[in-house]
Motif scaffolding. Structure first.
Motif, PDB file in Angstrom:
ATOM      1  N   PRO B 148       5.564  -2.321   7.573  1.00  0.00           N
ATOM      2  CA  PRO B 148       6.411  -1.192   7.938  1.00  0.00           C
ATOM      3  C   PRO B 148       6.606  -1.029   9.441  1.00  0.00           C
ATOM      4  CG  PRO B 148       4.256  -0.437   7.229  1.00  0.00           C
ATOM      5  CD  PRO B 148       4.283  -1.920   7.015  1.00  0.00           C
ATOM      6  N   ASP B 149       5.697  -1.573  10.251  1.00  0.00           N
ATOM      7  CA  ASP B 149       5.830  -1.373  11.697  1.00  0.00           C
ATOM      8  C   ASP B 149       6.114  -2.654  12.461  1.00  0.00           C
ATOM      9  OD1 ASP B 149       5.404   1.361  11.694  1.00  0.00           O
ATOM     10  OD2 ASP B 149       3.238   1.086  11.542  1.00  0.00           O
ATOM     11  N   PHE B 246      -2.446 -11.212 -10.655  1.00  0.00           N
ATOM     12  CA  PHE B 246      -3.688 -10.839  -9.977  1.00  0.00           C
ATOM     13  C   PHE B 246      -3.631 -11.070  -8.467  1.00  0.00           C
ATOM     14  CE2 PHE B 246      -7.891 -11.811  -8.302  1.00  0.00           C
ATOM     15  CZ  PHE B 246      -8.604 -10.701  -8.706  1.00  0.00           C
ATOM     16  N   GLU B 248      -1.267 -11.662  -6.176  1.00  0.00           N
ATOM     17  CA  GLU B 248      -0.308 -10.970  -5.310  1.00  0.00           C
ATOM     18  C   GLU B 248      -0.704  -9.511  -5.106  1.00  0.00           C
ATOM     19  OE1 GLU B 248       0.437 -12.911  -7.848  1.00  0.00           O
ATOM     20  OE2 GLU B 248       1.589 -14.588  -7.056  1.00  0.00           O
ATOM     21  N   ARG B 253      -2.945  -5.272  -1.767  1.00  0.00           N
ATOM     22  CA  ARG B 253      -3.844  -4.108  -1.782  1.00  0.00           C
ATOM     23  C   ARG B 253      -4.473  -3.888  -0.408  1.00  0.00           C
ATOM     24  NH1 ARG B 253      -7.378  -0.734  -4.541  1.00  0.00           N
ATOM     25  NH2 ARG B 253      -9.561  -1.086  -4.072  1.00  0.00           N
ATOM     26  N   ASN B 254      -4.695  -4.976   0.324  1.00  0.00           N
ATOM     27  CA  ASN B 254      -5.256  -4.826   1.670  1.00  0.00           C
ATOM     28  C   ASN B 254      -4.307  -4.062   2.584  1.00  0.00           C
ATOM     29  OD1 ASN B 254      -7.529  -6.293   1.018  1.00  0.00           O
ATOM     30  ND2 ASN B 254      -6.489  -8.227   1.424  1.00  0.00           N
ATOM     31  N   LEU B 255      -3.015  -4.213   2.335  1.00  0.00           N
ATOM     32  CA  LEU B 255      -2.030  -3.551   3.196  1.00  0.00           C
ATOM     33  C   LEU B 255      -1.726  -2.141   2.706  1.00  0.00           C
ATOM     34  CD1 LEU B 255       0.500  -6.469   3.657  1.00  0.00           C
ATOM     35  CD2 LEU B 255      -1.228  -5.677   5.256  1.00  0.00           C
ATOM     36  N   PRO B 257      -3.741   0.032   0.380  1.00  0.00           N
ATOM     37  CA  PRO B 257      -4.891   0.252  -0.508  1.00  0.00           C
ATOM     38  C   PRO B 257      -4.748   1.470  -1.412  1.00  0.00           C
ATOM     39  CG  PRO B 257      -5.457   0.766   1.763  1.00  0.00           C
ATOM     40  CD  PRO B 257      -4.107   0.150   1.797  1.00  0.00           C
ATOM     41  N   ASN B 258      -3.892   2.408  -1.022  1.00  0.00           N
ATOM     42  CA  ASN B 258      -3.782   3.588  -1.866  1.00  0.00           C
ATOM     43  C   ASN B 258      -2.594   3.509  -2.802  1.00  0.00           C
ATOM     44  OD1 ASN B 258      -4.916   4.779   1.041  1.00  0.00           O
ATOM     45  ND2 ASN B 258      -6.042   5.370  -0.779  1.00  0.00           N
ATOM     46  N   ILE B 260      -1.732   0.290  -4.422  1.00  0.00           N
ATOM     47  CA  ILE B 260      -2.264  -0.582  -5.460  1.00  0.00           C
ATOM     48  C   ILE B 260      -3.704  -0.176  -5.707  1.00  0.00           C
ATOM     49  CG2 ILE B 260      -2.840  -2.956  -6.042  1.00  0.00           C
ATOM     50  CD1 ILE B 260      -0.466  -3.883  -4.517  1.00  0.00           C
ATOM     51  N   GLY B 261      -3.910   0.589  -6.769  1.00  0.00           N
ATOM     52  CA  GLY B 261      -5.262   1.051  -7.087  1.00  0.00           C
ATOM     53  C   GLY B 261      -6.047  -0.063  -7.756  1.00  0.00           C
ATOM     54  N   ILE B 262      -7.287   0.241  -8.105  1.00  0.00           N
ATOM     55  CA  ILE B 262      -8.130  -0.776  -8.739  1.00  0.00           C
ATOM     56  C   ILE B 262      -7.602  -1.165 -10.113  1.00  0.00           C
ATOM     57  CG2 ILE B 262     -10.296  -0.211  -7.572  1.00  0.00           C
ATOM     58  CD1 ILE B 262     -10.920   1.255 -10.336  1.00  0.00           C
ATOM     59  N   TYR B 271     -11.403  -7.251 -13.118  1.00  0.00           N
ATOM     60  CA  TYR B 271     -12.171  -7.784 -11.991  1.00  0.00           C
ATOM     61  C   TYR B 271     -12.987  -6.682 -11.321  1.00  0.00           C
ATOM     62  CZ  TYR B 271     -12.976  -9.933  -7.415  1.00  0.00           C
ATOM     63  OH  TYR B 271     -13.544 -10.413  -6.268  1.00  0.00           O
ATOM     64  N   ILE B 276     -17.142  -4.052  -9.043  1.00  0.00           N
ATOM     65  CA  ILE B 276     -17.369  -2.783  -8.351  1.00  0.00           C
ATOM     66  C   ILE B 276     -18.137  -1.832  -9.280  1.00  0.00           C
ATOM     67  CG2 ILE B 276     -16.290  -0.780  -7.253  1.00  0.00           C
ATOM     68  CD1 ILE B 276     -15.657  -3.129  -5.606  1.00  0.00           C
TER      69      ILE B 276
END
Lengths: 457, 313
Positions: B148-149, B246, B248, B253-255, B257-258, B260-262, B271, B276
């Protein structure tokens, strides 16, 4: 989508399946050991003998360049060889530890464990009680609240040796604060006022960023405000109280700032966030931990000289300052080790011998845990160019004395953080009902704890 | 009659003994030859599956040990909103992404086959190359593009004085993922379809030309029906791939994280349950149900295609 990829995906699933299988298979057999460590201290003669016997230890850690300190140790104890292995950082590291521990094979002798996960490995009965292996007065050499982090919940056992800590302060852009005519906020109320001033002065600037993916930071803030959300009795009873009045006060405070668009909500440790720190989108990193100053130097190099560090804003004006901790880790000896004496001596030496701790502080920038290193002029008197010549280390060393000692953890913090991110974190990111999300987090944690066989108090 | 009767059994036994020895030797060789496959198949496919199935019938707690719970994990999964929403999300993904992707693959394959493009080989290679990029790398790359930036879209939009679409927001994420997956696999599916097209007898096209059919008409009425089995194959592969999404989402999710939940996709959920939540029994049950869902959907697709084919005849 394709044959190979389907296969590749299946293979991933399969590997996971096998790993899962391995976990469960060995879980059944792990209970039988039962060699309870004696509490009688190991004699100096035994220690000397062990340290002169050729031994190879395996040490799992993700601290960069820790080989330097290990070299110092090997020089001091030429008979002991230490093999440093980096199996991944954080979650990856713990996954591999759990797999190795449960399969009963390939686990290291000494391993890095962050403070919040010490109890989860204590629950699995994986850690060696270091009490008999180290001098009884060792605890006097460490900052009291730090020492508390590595003890068993009843304080009777020593699970690991503290390596680094993260007392919280703030790091801010002096130039942006001055341009907006804002003083360093002494209280969180001042901080909210300053947030308004800074954002009005320049609408593309926010006083800080509150990430929705960092429950470590959020937990640190709960620690500061006086919430005590987690606890464990060392057996089957856990305390879960993430929806307390104090926690709600904290959530309400940030929710207001977020909804007034005075604080941004980018996820942290992502490219967006690095950019925000470097290009002035965030006028501060609040709260930041003691490992933050050096981290920031690497991230926002172009803004060198413009940053300053300060005490974390207070919830009550005029009282004694209260900080908290975010991050920090320790080195534990696993119960499965064949060389408990050498392993324990190594864990202690690495994090206790002044030559090693000072090197960690000054070269790896791990914020120290021993009183001596914190007070050492070679550490504390350093002036940092990046912070306009400020003695940042000294400041954080002072802050370290203001961290309350009585903060406990659940024996399943990986789940607790994950669930927190799905509830509270999501509410932050969506600029939604953060206060309400606390209840969702609470319910989620209570449900999980019960399902895992705990009694919830 | 009687002599024949007496003699008859003699000869066949002699005759029978010959081929049977040969056959026995042949079958012995066959067994030797397939043994490596069977061993690997049992060891790495059947045993883990059976073991996972066994695991899924237990519940192991952090405190309190391991208990047999029968099908409890399965009933739990069928009422678990996390799992069900993941499956529903993947179904939506499938309904939108698969037709678009396969449609484009088919168009490219037909264009290549018709030979109406310039630089045929370059185009063919260009469309296929993304498939050679590992999906992890592809997801990382697209993650950067979506940024986004800092991403190129954001920078371009910034120059134009607007803002780029929020690719990584909750509303856009599924489509952003569809785009990545399509980008990765259009080329692969195109090659399957193109290869099938190449093997269609050329006389059919000549006959169609004589009958006055143009390129489009030939494609629609001759080529597409002729490669129906290949199309079905790509559909089934795509169905399986969609439900198993899985890599992608796990990387994006790293970018975000909120966003793409678990539990964003069922695979991601399984997984996280295992590693976890430390609930590998339940994860095994989820994996089994997901497998059954995939089987049912694939079979439905195949069955309906066959029925259509029969009806067409």
């Amino acid at each position: 989508m394709t044959r190979t990829t389907t296969w590749r995906r299946k293979a991933t699933g399969l590997t996971a399946g096998i790993a899962v299988a391995a976990l469960a298979l060995t879980a059944c057999s792990s209970g039988g050991g039962g060699d309870e460590a004696t509490t009688a201290a190991v004699s100096q003669a035994d220690i000397d003998k062990a340290m002169q016997t050729p031994t190879t230890l395996t040490f799992w850690t993700w601290v960069p360049d820790i080989q330097k300190e290990v070299d110092l140790f090997e020089k001091a104890y030429p008979q002991i060889k230490v093999e440093v292995v980096n199996v991944g950082q954080g979650a990856d590291h713990y996954k591999k530890m759990r797999s190795a521990l449960q399969s009963g094979k390939g686990a290291p002798d000494v391993t890095q464990i962050e403070f919040q996960h010490v109890q989860s490995f204590a629950l699995g009965d994986n850690l060696l009680d270091l009490t008999p292996y180290i001098p009884a007065d060792t605890k006097d050499d460490y900052v009291p609240w730090v020492w508390k982090q590595v003890l068993s919940t009843d304080g009777s056992k020593i699970w690991s040796i503290p390596q680094d800590s993260g007392p919280m302060g703030i790091l801010y852009r002096d130039d942006i604060f001055q341009a907006a005519g804002v003083q360093v906020p002494a209280t969180w109320d001042d901080f909210a006022t300053a947030a308004q001033t800074i954002h009005t002065a320049n609408p593309s600037t926010y006083i800080t960023n509150l990430p929705g993916n960092d429950m470590g930071q959020f937990t640190g803030m709960m620690w500061q405000i006086g919430a005590r959300p987690f606890g464990w009795d060392g057996d089957k009873t856990v305390t879960i109280d993430v929806n307390s009045d104090k926690a709600q006060q904290l959530a309400q405070y940030w929710q207001d700032l977020i909804q007034k668009d005075l604080v941004s909500v980018d996820p942290d440790f992502t490219d967006t966030w690095y950019q925000g720190l470097a290009n002035g989108k965030y006028a501060s990193w609040s709260p930041a931990a003691a490992w933050g100053p050096v981290f920031l130097q690497g991230t926002a190099e172009s803004t060198s000289g413009l940053w300053r560090a300060a005490q974390v804003p207070q919830w009550e004006a005029g009282g004694d300052p209260v900080s908290a901790n975010w991050g920090g880790s320790s080195d534990a000896v696993l119960k499965s080790t064949k060389n408990p004496i050498a392993a324990a001596q190594f864990a202690l030496w690495l994090n206790h011998d002044p030559s090693s701790t000072l090197m960690m502080a000054n070269e790896q920038f791990l914020f120290p845990t021993t009183n001596d290193t914190l007070a050492s002029p070679e550490f504390a008197d350093q002036k940092s160019e990046f912070y306009g010549g400020q003695e940042v280390n000294k400041l954080f060393a002072e802050i370290s004395t203001t961290v309350p000692e009585d903060f406990g953890w659940l024996p399943f913090m990986d789940y607790a953080y994950s669930a927190g991110q799905e509830t509270v974190g999501k509410a932050i990111a969506d600029k939604g009902d953060v206060v309400g999300a606390l209840k969702a987090w609470q319910d989620d944690l209570v449900g999980y704890a019960k399902q895992q066989g705990f009694t919830v108090k | 009659m009687t002599t024949a009767d007496l003699r008859a059994p003699e000869k066949p036994t002699v005759l029978r003994r010959g081929p049977s020895r040969l056959r026995r030797r042949e079958s012995a060789a066959a067994w030797v030859l397939i043994t490596p496959f069977v061993v690997l198949f049992l060891l790495f496919l059947v045993v883990p599956i059976v073991y996972s199935g066994y695991l899924s019938l237990f519940r192991e707690q952090l405190v309190g040990g391991n208990t047999f719970v029968g099908l409890e994990n399965y009933t739990r999964a069928l009422t678990d909103p996390s799992f069900l929403s993941g499956v529903a999300r993947m179904a939506l993904f499938l309904l939108i992404q698969v037709p678009v992707m396969l449609g484009l693959s088919l168009v490219f394959a037909l264009l290549l086959d018709a030979g109406v493009l310039y630089l045929q080989k370059v185009v063919r290679l260009g469309i296929f190359i993304p498939y050679a990029v590992p999906s992890v790398i592809a997801a990382l790359m697209w993650g950067y593009l979506y940024g986004p930036d800092f991403g190129p879209f954001a920078q371009l939009a910034d120059k134009l004085g607007t803002s780029a679409p929020p690719f990584l927001s909750a509303d856009w994420m599924l489509f952003s993922l569809m785009n990545i997956v399509s980008w990765e696999f259009i080329g692969y599916n195109m090659i399957i379809l193109y290869a099938a097209l190449r093997s269609v007898p050329r006389e059919l096209f000549d006959a169609a030309a004589v009958d006055g059919a143009g390129t489009v008409r030939t494609a629609w009425s001759i080529k597409i029906p002729a490669i129906r089995p290949a199309i079905l194959l790509t559909v089934i592969f795509s169905v399986i791939g969609s439900f198993q999404l899985f890599n992608e989402p796990s990387i994006l999710r790293n970018l975000a994280p909120n966003v793409i939940g678990i539990d964003y996709t069922p695979n991601l959920y399984a997984y996280n349950l295992a590693f976890i939540n430390r609930d590998s029994n339940y994860a095994a049950a989820i994996a089994f149900i997901l497998g059954i869902v995939i089987m049912v959907v694939s079979y439905t697709v195949q069955l309906s295609a066959q029925r259509k084919e029969r009806a067409a005849r």
